[in-house]
Design a protein around this motif. Structure first.
Motif, PDB file in Angstrom:
ATOM      1  N   SER A  17       0.838  -1.192   0.000  1.00 52.36           N
ATOM      2  CA  SER A  17       0.000   0.000   0.000  1.00 52.36           C
ATOM      3  C   SER A  17       0.882   1.254   0.000  1.00 52.36           C
ATOM      4  O   SER A  17       1.976   1.244   0.558  1.00 52.36           O
ATOM      5  CB  SER A  17      -0.891  -0.013   1.247  1.00 52.36           C
ATOM      6  OG  SER A  17      -1.634   1.174   1.349  1.00 52.36           O
ATOM      7  N   LYS A  18       0.389   2.322  -0.631  1.00 57.12           N
ATOM      8  CA  LYS A  18       1.109   3.597  -0.617  1.00 57.12           C
ATOM      9  C   LYS A  18       1.020   4.270   0.744  1.00 57.12           C
ATOM     10  O   LYS A  18       1.911   5.003   1.131  1.00 57.12           O
ATOM     11  CB  LYS A  18       0.537   4.546  -1.669  1.00 57.12           C
ATOM     12  CG  LYS A  18       0.925   4.223  -3.070  1.00 57.12           C
ATOM     13  CD  LYS A  18       0.432   5.289  -4.030  1.00 57.12           C
ATOM     14  CE  LYS A  18       0.869   4.929  -5.439  1.00 57.12           C
ATOM     15  NZ  LYS A  18       0.579   5.986  -6.379  1.00 57.12           N
ATOM     16  N   SER A  19      -0.091   4.038   1.451  1.00 54.10           N
ATOM     17  CA  SER A  19      -0.301   4.662   2.760  1.00 54.10           C
ATOM     18  C   SER A  19      -0.627   3.570   3.775  1.00 54.10           C
ATOM     19  O   SER A  19      -0.976   2.454   3.398  1.00 54.10           O
ATOM     20  CB  SER A  19      -1.431   5.684   2.692  1.00 54.10           C
ATOM     21  OG  SER A  19      -2.645   5.042   2.346  1.00 54.10           O
TER      22      SER A  19
ATOM     23  N   GLY B 197       3.263  -2.435   8.080  1.00 53.27           N
ATOM     24  CA  GLY B 197       4.673  -2.459   8.448  1.00 53.27           C
ATOM     25  C   GLY B 197       5.552  -2.040   7.282  1.00 53.27           C
ATOM     26  O   GLY B 197       5.156  -2.149   6.124  1.00 53.27           O
ATOM     27  N   VAL B 198       6.748  -1.550   7.627  1.00 52.57           N
ATOM     28  CA  VAL B 198       7.722  -1.121   6.628  1.00 52.57           C
ATOM     29  C   VAL B 198       9.108  -1.538   7.107  1.00 52.57           C
ATOM     30  O   VAL B 198       9.498  -1.234   8.237  1.00 52.57           O
ATOM     31  CB  VAL B 198       7.715   0.419   6.449  1.00 52.57           C
ATOM     32  CG1 VAL B 198       8.751   0.842   5.418  1.00 52.57           C
ATOM     33  CG2 VAL B 198       6.339   0.921   6.076  1.00 52.57           C
TER      34      VAL B 198
ATOM     35  N   GLY C  96      17.927  -1.396   9.398  1.00 51.98           N
ATOM     36  CA  GLY C  96      17.756  -2.659  10.110  1.00 51.98           C
ATOM     37  C   GLY C  96      16.667  -2.601  11.164  1.00 51.98           C
ATOM     38  O   GLY C  96      16.718  -3.315  12.158  1.00 51.98           O
ATOM     39  N   ALA C  97      15.703  -1.747  10.947  1.00 52.02           N
ATOM     40  CA  ALA C  97      14.583  -1.604  11.881  1.00 52.02           C
ATOM     41  C   ALA C  97      13.286  -1.940  11.144  1.00 52.02           C
ATOM     42  O   ALA C  97      13.276  -2.069   9.917  1.00 52.02           O
ATOM     43  CB  ALA C  97      14.535  -0.180  12.419  1.00 52.02           C
ATOM     44  N   TYR C  98      12.232  -2.085  11.909  1.00 52.78           N
ATOM     45  CA  TYR C  98      10.919  -2.369  11.333  1.00 52.78           C
ATOM     46  C   TYR C  98       9.916  -1.395  11.920  1.00 52.78           C
ATOM     47  O   TYR C  98       9.749  -1.308  13.139  1.00 52.78           O
ATOM     48  CB  TYR C  98      10.515  -3.818  11.619  1.00 52.78           C
ATOM     49  CG  TYR C  98       9.304  -4.277  10.841  1.00 52.78           C
ATOM     50  CD1 TYR C  98       9.356  -4.382   9.456  1.00 52.78           C
ATOM     51  CD2 TYR C  98       8.118  -4.597  11.484  1.00 52.78           C
ATOM     52  CE1 TYR C  98       8.253  -4.811   8.725  1.00 52.78           C
ATOM     53  CE2 TYR C  98       7.010  -5.032  10.767  1.00 52.78           C
ATOM     54  CZ  TYR C  98       7.079  -5.132   9.384  1.00 52.78           C
ATOM     55  OH  TYR C  98       5.994  -5.545   8.655  1.00 52.78           O
ATOM     56  N   LEU C  99       9.255  -0.633  11.050  1.00 55.80           N
ATOM     57  CA  LEU C  99       8.281   0.368  11.456  1.00 55.80           C
ATOM     58  C   LEU C  99       6.877  -0.212  11.338  1.00 55.80           C
ATOM     59  O   LEU C  99       6.517  -0.750  10.290  1.00 55.80           O
ATOM     60  CB  LEU C  99       8.405   1.606  10.562  1.00 55.80           C
ATOM     61  CG  LEU C  99       7.395   2.728  10.786  1.00 55.80           C
ATOM     62  CD1 LEU C  99       7.634   3.397  12.140  1.00 55.80           C
ATOM     63  CD2 LEU C  99       7.488   3.745   9.656  1.00 55.80           C
TER      64      LEU C  99
ATOM     65  N   GLU D 171       5.100   1.565  -3.123  1.00 60.42           N
ATOM     66  CA  GLU D 171       4.132   1.142  -2.101  1.00 60.42           C
ATOM     67  C   GLU D 171       4.913   0.548  -0.929  1.00 60.42           C
ATOM     68  O   GLU D 171       5.035  -0.673  -0.795  1.00 60.42           O
ATOM     69  CB  GLU D 171       3.152   0.125  -2.683  1.00 60.42           C
ATOM     70  CG  GLU D 171       2.259   0.720  -3.759  1.00 60.42           C
ATOM     71  CD  GLU D 171       1.238  -0.267  -4.281  1.00 60.42           C
ATOM     72  OE1 GLU D 171       1.538  -1.485  -4.345  1.00 60.42           O
ATOM     73  OE2 GLU D 171       0.135   0.185  -4.634  1.00 60.42           O
ATOM     74  N   PRO D 172       5.442   1.405  -0.040  1.00 64.32           N
ATOM     75  CA  PRO D 172       6.342   0.929   1.012  1.00 64.32           C
ATOM     76  C   PRO D 172       5.660   0.176   2.152  1.00 64.32           C
ATOM     77  O   PRO D 172       6.308  -0.594   2.850  1.00 64.32           O
ATOM     78  CB  PRO D 172       6.976   2.221   1.526  1.00 64.32           C
ATOM     79  CG  PRO D 172       5.953   3.264   1.262  1.00 64.32           C
ATOM     80  CD  PRO D 172       5.287   2.853  -0.015  1.00 64.32           C
TER      81      PRO D 172
END
Length: 186
Positions: free
Chosen positions: A24-26, A33-34, A39-42, A172-173
């Motif tokens: 998804s773009k948003s 998640g991104v 080396g992190a996960y948002l 689409e991050p």
């Protein structure tokens, strides 16, 4: 929440979700998640309705890792940011809702307080004669803004600003995260 030095799988396991592969773009629908380059996960939740500590088990989620947690609720002018490590809150800042002074917890780093110009703000409220038990500050409420500086701090620490495109190489991050629900056949 930015899970530092954590794999996406470990962050998802802690949250009880799984990666769907749907991009998804948003950050829609509710949880996305991104993978971040450092080396992190948002993980972004698109519906903050209350304080982070009342919504998420940050003690449990930060066990064995570090998390930067941030939230914004526009309607009430609420913003917050905190850092959790190994099941404990290291520090946090919450914008004031019914007071003119933000709530600090833990040992907020001096460089963070300097960035927020906290000492200058304390001098300002002292020059105005405001006290915790007076309502005089309400007359000058437009001069008092903690909501946006705390959001800028959260953006600096997580790399994400609510409502803004994510600085990413992918179109689409965001990846939609699905809840893992155990079903029982009847």
């Amino acid at each position: 929440m930015l899970f530092r030095a954590t794999t996406p799988e470990a962050a998802c396991d802690a949250l009880g979700v799984r990666r769907s592969g749907i991009r998804s773009k948003s950050p829609k629908p509710v949880l996305c998640g991104v993978v971040r380059p450092e080396g992190a996960y948002l993980v972004v939740e698109d519906r903050a309705v209350g304080m982070l500590e009342g919504t998420w088990d940050l003690t449990g989620l930060s066990g064995g890792r570090e998390i930067v947690a941030a939230a914004e609720i526009d309607g009430v002018g609420h913003s917050e940011v905190s850092v959790w490590r190994d099941g404990r809150k290291v520090w946090g800042i919450v914008s004031p809702v019914d007071d003119f002074r933000p709530r600090l917890s833990g040992c907020v780093p001096a460089e963070i307080l300097a960035e927020l110009q906290y000492e200058e703000y304390l001098e300002y409220i002292e020059s105005k004669g405001w006290t915790d038990d007076s309502d005089d500050w309400e007359d000058d409420f437009d001069e008092v803004d903690w909501f946006n500086p705390i959001l800028r701090l959260a953006a600096d620490l997580t790399g994400y600003v609510c409502g803004s495109p994510l600085a990413a190489t992918e179109e689409e991050p965001f990846e939609i995260l699905e809840s893992i629900v155990a079903s029982t056949a009847v």
